[in-house]
Design a protein around this motif. Structure first.
Motif, PDB file in Angstrom:
ATOM      1  N   MET A 184      58.598  62.887  51.181  1.00  0.00           N
ATOM      2  CA  MET A 184      57.832  61.850  51.890  1.00  0.00           C
ATOM      3  C   MET A 184      58.211  61.794  53.361  1.00  0.00           C
ATOM      4  SD  MET A 184      57.955  58.928  48.911  1.00  0.00           S
ATOM      5  CE  MET A 184      57.278  57.685  50.000  1.00  0.00           C
ATOM      6  N   ARG A 185      59.521  61.904  53.625  1.00  0.00           N
ATOM      7  CA  ARG A 185      59.927  61.907  55.041  1.00  0.00           C
ATOM      8  C   ARG A 185      59.365  63.125  55.780  1.00  0.00           C
ATOM      9  NH1 ARG A 185      64.844  59.995  52.779  1.00  0.00           N
ATOM     10  NH2 ARG A 185      65.684  62.121  52.734  1.00  0.00           N
ATOM     11  N   ARG A 186      59.351  64.260  55.098  1.00  0.00           N
ATOM     12  CA  ARG A 186      58.820  65.473  55.723  1.00  0.00           C
ATOM     13  C   ARG A 186      57.327  65.323  56.007  1.00  0.00           C
ATOM     14  NH1 ARG A 186      59.622  70.808  52.284  1.00  0.00           N
ATOM     15  NH2 ARG A 186      58.222  69.607  50.955  1.00  0.00           N
ATOM     16  N   MET A 187      56.612  64.657  55.069  1.00  0.00           N
ATOM     17  CA  MET A 187      55.191  64.449  55.300  1.00  0.00           C
ATOM     18  C   MET A 187      54.935  63.533  56.492  1.00  0.00           C
ATOM     19  SD  MET A 187      53.727  66.391  53.181  1.00  0.00           S
ATOM     20  CE  MET A 187      55.151  67.446  53.477  1.00  0.00           C
ATOM     21  N   LEU A 188      55.755  62.525  56.649  1.00  0.00           N
ATOM     22  CA  LEU A 188      55.581  61.629  57.802  1.00  0.00           C
ATOM     23  C   LEU A 188      55.766  62.391  59.115  1.00  0.00           C
ATOM     24  CD1 LEU A 188      57.424  58.427  56.538  1.00  0.00           C
ATOM     25  CD2 LEU A 188      54.974  58.710  56.893  1.00  0.00           C
ATOM     26  N   VAL A 189      56.755  63.288  59.117  1.00  0.00           N
ATOM     27  CA  VAL A 189      56.951  64.104  60.328  1.00  0.00           C
ATOM     28  C   VAL A 189      55.739  64.989  60.592  1.00  0.00           C
ATOM     29  CG1 VAL A 189      58.354  65.930  61.334  1.00  0.00           C
ATOM     30  CG2 VAL A 189      59.435  64.048  60.116  1.00  0.00           C
ATOM     31  N   LEU A 190      55.224  65.568  59.520  1.00  0.00           N
ATOM     32  CA  LEU A 190      54.062  66.439  59.679  1.00  0.00           C
ATOM     33  C   LEU A 190      52.840  65.669  60.167  1.00  0.00           C
ATOM     34  CD1 LEU A 190      54.462  68.701  56.510  1.00  0.00           C
ATOM     35  CD2 LEU A 190      54.843  69.335  58.903  1.00  0.00           C
ATOM     36  N   LEU A 191      52.705  64.422  59.623  1.00  0.00           N
ATOM     37  CA  LEU A 191      51.584  63.597  60.093  1.00  0.00           C
ATOM     38  C   LEU A 191      51.693  63.307  61.598  1.00  0.00           C
ATOM     39  CD1 LEU A 191      51.141  61.076  57.148  1.00  0.00           C
ATOM     40  CD2 LEU A 191      49.524  62.834  57.873  1.00  0.00           C
ATOM     41  N   SER A 192      52.916  63.040  62.028  1.00  0.00           N
ATOM     42  CA  SER A 192      53.104  62.797  63.468  1.00  0.00           C
ATOM     43  C   SER A 192      52.735  64.028  64.290  1.00  0.00           C
ATOM     44  CB  SER A 192      54.558  62.403  63.735  1.00  0.00           C
ATOM     45  OG  SER A 192      54.892  61.238  63.018  1.00  0.00           O
ATOM     46  N   LEU A 193      53.155  65.192  63.755  1.00  0.00           N
ATOM     47  CA  LEU A 193      52.818  66.439  64.456  1.00  0.00           C
ATOM     48  C   LEU A 193      51.312  66.685  64.465  1.00  0.00           C
ATOM     49  CD1 LEU A 193      55.688  68.750  63.138  1.00  0.00           C
ATOM     50  CD2 LEU A 193      55.481  67.692  65.403  1.00  0.00           C
ATOM     51  N   LEU A 194      50.644  66.291  63.336  1.00  0.00           N
ATOM     52  CA  LEU A 194      49.192  66.458  63.284  1.00  0.00           C
ATOM     53  C   LEU A 194      48.492  65.644  64.367  1.00  0.00           C
ATOM     54  CD1 LEU A 194      48.527  66.451  59.422  1.00  0.00           C
ATOM     55  CD2 LEU A 194      48.152  68.344  61.008  1.00  0.00           C
ATOM     56  N   PHE A 195      48.950  64.375  64.502  1.00  0.00           N
ATOM     57  CA  PHE A 195      48.338  63.533  65.538  1.00  0.00           C
ATOM     58  C   PHE A 195      48.602  64.087  66.934  1.00  0.00           C
ATOM     59  CE2 PHE A 195      46.305  60.126  63.448  1.00  0.00           C
ATOM     60  CZ  PHE A 195      46.994  59.874  62.265  1.00  0.00           C
ATOM     61  N   ILE A 196      49.776  64.706  67.138  1.00  0.00           N
ATOM     62  CA  ILE A 196      50.129  65.221  68.470  1.00  0.00           C
ATOM     63  C   ILE A 196      49.491  66.592  68.710  1.00  0.00           C
ATOM     64  CG2 ILE A 196      52.068  65.973  69.903  1.00  0.00           C
ATOM     65  CD1 ILE A 196      53.767  63.868  68.450  1.00  0.00           C
ATOM     66  N   ALA A 197      49.558  67.481  67.679  1.00  0.00           N
ATOM     67  CA  ALA A 197      49.122  68.862  67.882  1.00  0.00           C
ATOM     68  C   ALA A 197      47.614  69.031  67.853  1.00  0.00           C
ATOM     69  CB  ALA A 197      49.764  69.757  66.842  1.00  0.00           C
ATOM     70  N   GLY A 198      46.944  68.101  67.195  1.00  0.00           N
ATOM     71  CA  GLY A 198      45.482  68.226  67.247  1.00  0.00           C
ATOM     72  C   GLY A 198      44.874  68.418  65.880  1.00  0.00           C
ATOM     73  N   ILE A 199      43.618  68.687  65.973  1.00  0.00           N
ATOM     74  CA  ILE A 199      42.806  68.758  64.777  1.00  0.00           C
ATOM     75  C   ILE A 199      43.227  69.933  63.889  1.00  0.00           C
ATOM     76  CG2 ILE A 199      40.450  69.119  63.956  1.00  0.00           C
ATOM     77  CD1 ILE A 199      39.459  67.689  66.432  1.00  0.00           C
ATOM     78  N   ALA A 200      43.652  71.025  64.519  1.00  0.00           N
ATOM     79  CA  ALA A 200      44.003  72.202  63.727  1.00  0.00           C
ATOM     80  C   ALA A 200      45.170  71.902  62.781  1.00  0.00           C
ATOM     81  CB  ALA A 200      44.350  73.377  64.636  1.00  0.00           C
ATOM     82  N   PHE A 201      46.210  71.199  63.357  1.00  0.00           N
ATOM     83  CA  PHE A 201      47.357  70.861  62.511  1.00  0.00           C
ATOM     84  C   PHE A 201      47.033  69.743  61.528  1.00  0.00           C
ATOM     85  CE2 PHE A 201      49.157  72.752  66.322  1.00  0.00           C
ATOM     86  CZ  PHE A 201      49.954  73.728  65.766  1.00  0.00           C
ATOM     87  N   THR A 202      45.947  68.973  61.817  1.00  0.00           N
ATOM     88  CA  THR A 202      45.552  67.917  60.889  1.00  0.00           C
ATOM     89  C   THR A 202      45.138  68.496  59.544  1.00  0.00           C
ATOM     90  OG1 THR A 202      44.819  66.539  62.715  1.00  0.00           O
ATOM     91  CG2 THR A 202      44.019  65.963  60.524  1.00  0.00           C
ATOM     92  N   VAL A 203      44.425  69.661  59.633  1.00  0.00           N
ATOM     93  CA  VAL A 203      44.006  70.297  58.390  1.00  0.00           C
ATOM     94  C   VAL A 203      45.240  70.684  57.545  1.00  0.00           C
ATOM     95  CG1 VAL A 203      42.788  72.277  57.410  1.00  0.00           C
ATOM     96  CG2 VAL A 203      41.875  71.119  59.433  1.00  0.00           C
ATOM     97  N   ILE A 204      46.252  71.264  58.243  1.00  0.00           N
ATOM     98  CA  ILE A 204      47.465  71.659  57.520  1.00  0.00           C
ATOM     99  C   ILE A 204      48.169  70.430  56.935  1.00  0.00           C
ATOM    100  CG2 ILE A 204      49.715  72.766  57.760  1.00  0.00           C
ATOM    101  CD1 ILE A 204      48.514  74.460  59.993  1.00  0.00           C
ATOM    102  N   GLY A 205      48.229  69.359  57.761  1.00  0.00           N
ATOM    103  CA  GLY A 205      48.884  68.141  57.285  1.00  0.00           C
ATOM    104  C   GLY A 205      48.197  67.548  56.071  1.00  0.00           C
ATOM    105  N   ALA A 206      46.797  67.599  56.101  1.00  0.00           N
ATOM    106  CA  ALA A 206      46.062  67.053  54.963  1.00  0.00           C
ATOM    107  C   ALA A 206      46.362  67.841  53.690  1.00  0.00           C
ATOM    108  CB  ALA A 206      44.562  67.062  55.264  1.00  0.00           C
ATOM    109  N   TRP A 207      46.445  69.185  53.892  1.00  0.00           N
ATOM    110  CA  TRP A 207      46.737  70.029  52.718  1.00  0.00           C
ATOM    111  C   TRP A 207      48.129  69.741  52.154  1.00  0.00           C
ATOM    112  CZ3 TRP A 207      50.388  74.021  52.253  1.00  0.00           C
ATOM    113  CH2 TRP A 207      50.309  74.769  51.058  1.00  0.00           C
TER     114      TRP A 207
END
Length: 739
Positions: A184-207
């Motif tokens: 769960m902590r790792r997912m929160l970090v990834l979500l933060s990166l998704l918001f910062i890195a953009g739409i491309a990383f959002t897809v990865i974060g959603a997966w």
């Protein structure tokens, strides 16, 4: 929207896709928050299960223990039946198929069913059989107690296994929860990166969020299954009456159940981190047992023992301790798990039994001492009565004097028989009689036995008959002396209660005469007064006689048949009695003997005839003046003038200063007893050692062997007869010649 329109169809698609992904990310994040709260709730439930105690098997154990106590205390059959019904109900409840939801493991259900089957098919029948009477019921009661003890051990083992599994499942649940929190902590970090890195990383974060959600759901399902099993094990630990304790590898307490707290009075928060030996032991606790526990702990081995413990209030109680090591998956020792079962009542019962046994042994010793003393004291004056009347009968007497003397002699013999019966019965009661297994001639035994009754039969006008089957081998193996004693009792009874007619002794062989093991049947039939059928079962009991009138007319102790039955059964045979009033009685003795290929060695001819003893030098060591007179007069009848001394010291001095070929040695004498005198004589350097005969009133079982082991060569019990004394002198002559 304007920006999206300016990007064309592809930009609009990406924008819409990015917006959707962001929306999905926000939704997944919200779900993750909800999942985190649910996880926290699950963790709280797991912790509650760890601290809880189950209650199922303890009810079975409690009922088993109560039933065991009822059996040990020989409670009323109604109480035992009620206890057995309670146990059956609890055992069946613990093994019902619906318990699968509580047990959480089919293996545990199967184990509970196997224990139920052992109770129903192996132990419960013994419990019910113990409600009867007799030896079989007593044996069933012991078997039931032993089976219940094993069932208690099975349920203790099941409770211990449940506790171990519970702790392992709790550890697994904690590990799963930790992994999930990390994800769960790792997912929160990834979500933060998704918001910062953009739409491309959002897809990865959603997966990743979807993947994590699946893992979380799987972990939650596993956690639910673990919680169900933990719930069952918690109830087991909660319900058991056995105190449970867990320690680390150094023996420091890490956990105890409520039963431990109730039993000892110590709370977990008071003793956590302390060694149990530091606060449970006391002055009566065995240091040897503590040392054995420490040694087993140091080697990582299980141990089962019993020891005294003390509560917080200083009250002593006894426990059965089962201490088992706990190992990690890697095989390393992590600690120990102990099951303490309160056995205070059983220990107290054992102490009472020990005290009762010691008291019984002391009473038996007192009884043996009393019988030995009374035998000696009675035989000493009897020696004078029978010896002097025996000598008197050899003198010239008129008819009236001979009648008086014979009556006195017969009365003395009757009194001696009564004393012998009481002594034999006492020896049988104490199990002190020994039995020989030597070759003997059945024909010779029967002939010698009936010869004893020929004069009596002629005096009463009774026909005395003996018939032996030719199939009976000339030599058998057994205890001829004990068999002769039985026959003397049975034939003597037949003679006593037969006023006219006959007494017959028949000896037959059952089965093939060529086998190695042969069954010999002896039947003693008389035409006497007979016995009512309803009295026959009581005749083989001690001190029971036909009826009061026969007792007054014929006398007797009522021990003859009781002694005979015990002797026959001790030799592996049976004895039965059939009788009809006014017709007669038949006693049947069945014995199994081994065939002896060679006939028993014949008696030396020198011992068969009365030898000339006129030149014998005989020393008599006897302190009683009357007995001195009896022995001296008897020796005078066979041409011997003996030297007489009054104690063992005088006997030793006489042997050192004069040459004696035979010594008649009393055992109990003042100044020095006969046994001490014999040892000193045997230690004296003499040209020829004298033949020493124990002439004593000590006639209990084992006395003969004791005197022979002390250095004597022969044994004659008082009261002594002229024939017995002559026989001893004959044997001494043969012994000297053989030496």
């Amino acid at each position: 929207m304007r920006l999206l329109r300016g990007q064309g169809p592809r930009g609009v698609a990406l924008g819409v896709l990015g917006f959707l992904m962001l929306a999905v990310s926000v939704a997944v994040s919200a779900d993750l928050v909800v999942g985190s709260r649910d996880t926290a709730r699950r963790i709280d439930e797991t912790q509650a299960l760890i601290e809880a105690d189950p209650r199922t098997l303890g009810q079975v154990q409690r009922e088993l223990l109560r039933l065991e106590l009822l059996l040990r205390e020989r409670a009323r059959p109604a109480d035992v039946r009620l206890g057995e019904q309670f146990v059956t109900q609890r055992v069946r409840e613990s093994a019902l198929p619906k318990q699968r939801d509580v047990l959480g493991s089919q293996a545990l259900v199967q184990e509970a069913q196997e224990v139920e089957d052992r109770w129903l098919t192996q132990v419960r029948p013994y419990v019910r059989e113990s409600l009867g009477k007799g030896d079989r019921a007593a044996d069933a009661r012991l078997a039931a107690i032993e089976g219940i003890s094993r069932l208690e051990e099975d349920y203790n083992t099941l409770a211990a296994a449940g506790e171990i599994n519970r702790r392992q499942q709790a550890a697994a649940a904690s590990e799963t929860t930790a992994d999930m929190l990390w994800d769960m902590r790792r997912m929160l970090v990834l979500l933060s990166l998704l918001f910062i890195a953009g739409i491309a990383f959002t897809v990865i974060g959603a997966w990743l969020l979807v993947r994590t959600n699946r893992h979380r759901l799987s972990a939650l399902r596993n956690l639910e299954e673990l919680n169900e099993e933990l719930t069952f094990y918690s109830r087991v630990v909660q319900a058991t009456d056995s105190a449970l304790v867990a320690t680390d590898r150094m023996g420091h307490v890490t956990w105890v159940n409520e039963a431990f707290e109730r039993t000892t009075g110590y709370r977990l928060d008071e003793i956590r981190g302390r060694r149990a030996a530091d606060f449970l032991t006391g002055e009566t606790t065995s240091r040897e047992v503590l040392r054995q526990i420490d040694e087993a702990g140091a080697r990582g081995l299980p141990i089962r023992t019993e020891l005294a413990q003390y509560t917080a209030d200083g009250e002593e109680f006894w426990v059965s301790l089962d201490l088992s090591p706990l190992h990690s998956d890697a095989g390393e020792l992590e600690g120990f798990f102990g099951v303490l079962t309160d056995i205070t009542e059983r220990h107290e019962a054992e102490e009472l039994l020990t005290a009762a046994r010691q008291a019984a042994e002391a009473s038996a010793q007192e009884k043996a001492g009393f019988l030995a003393t009374m035998s000696h004291e009675i035989r000493t004056p009897l020696n004078a009565v029978l010896g002097l009347t025996d000598l008197l009968l050899l003198t010239e007497l008129d008819e009236e004097q001979r009648d008086y003397t014979e009556t006195a002699h017969q009365s003395g013999n009757h009194l001696l028989a009564l004393v012998n019966d009481v002594l034999d019965y006492s020896a049988l009661e104490a199990g002190r009689l020994e039995y020989a297994n030597q070759p003997f001639s059945m024909a010779q035994l029967l002939d010698e036995t009936l010869t004893m009754f020929v004069a009596n039969a002629e005096a009463k006008g009774i026909e005395l008959r003996l018939r032996q089957s030719p199939d009976v081998p000339p030599a058998l193996r057994g205890d001829a002396m004990r068999l002769r004693q039985v026959l003397v009792n049975v034939v003597g009874n037949a003679m006593k209660f037969t006023e006219q007619g006959s007494v017959s002794v028949d000896c037959d062989l059952v089965g093939s005469p060529w086998g190695h093991r042969l069954e010999v049947v002896l039947r003693v039939t008389d035409t006497g007064i007979g016995i009512p059928r309803w009295r026959i079962p009581d005749l083989f009991r001690s001190f029971v006689r036909g009826d009061a009138s026969s007792t007054r007319q014929y006398g007797g102790t009522g021990l003859g048949l009781a002694i005979s039955r015990r002797l026959v059964e001790a030799m592996g045979g049976t004895i039965d009695l059939e009788s009809e009033v006014g017709v007669g009685t038949t006693v049947t003795i069945r014995m199994v003997h081994d065939r002896v290929e060679e006939e028993p060695p014949p008696v030396p001819r020198a011992a068969q005839a009365v030898l000339d003893h006129s030149e014998r030098r005989v020393l008599v060591a006897e302190d009683d003046v009357v007995n001195q007179k009896v022995v001296v007069r008897m020796l005078g009848r066979i041409g011997i003038v003996p030297t007489v001394v009054e104690n063992g010291r005088e006997a030793v001095e006489a042997v050192r200063t004069g040459a004696f070929d035979t010594i008649l040695m009393d055992v109990e004498m003042p100044v020095m007893d006969g046994l001490r005198a014999v040892r000193l004589i045997r230690d004296t350097d003499l040209p020829v050692q004298p033949w020493i005969v124990a002439l004593t009133a000590n006639a209990l079982s084992g006395d003969r062997d004791r005197f022979l082991a002390a250095g004597m060569d022969d044994y004659v019990s008082k009261p002594v007869t002229l024939d017995a004394l002559s026989g001893a002198l004959d044997r001494s002559r043969v012994g000297h010649v053989a030496g």
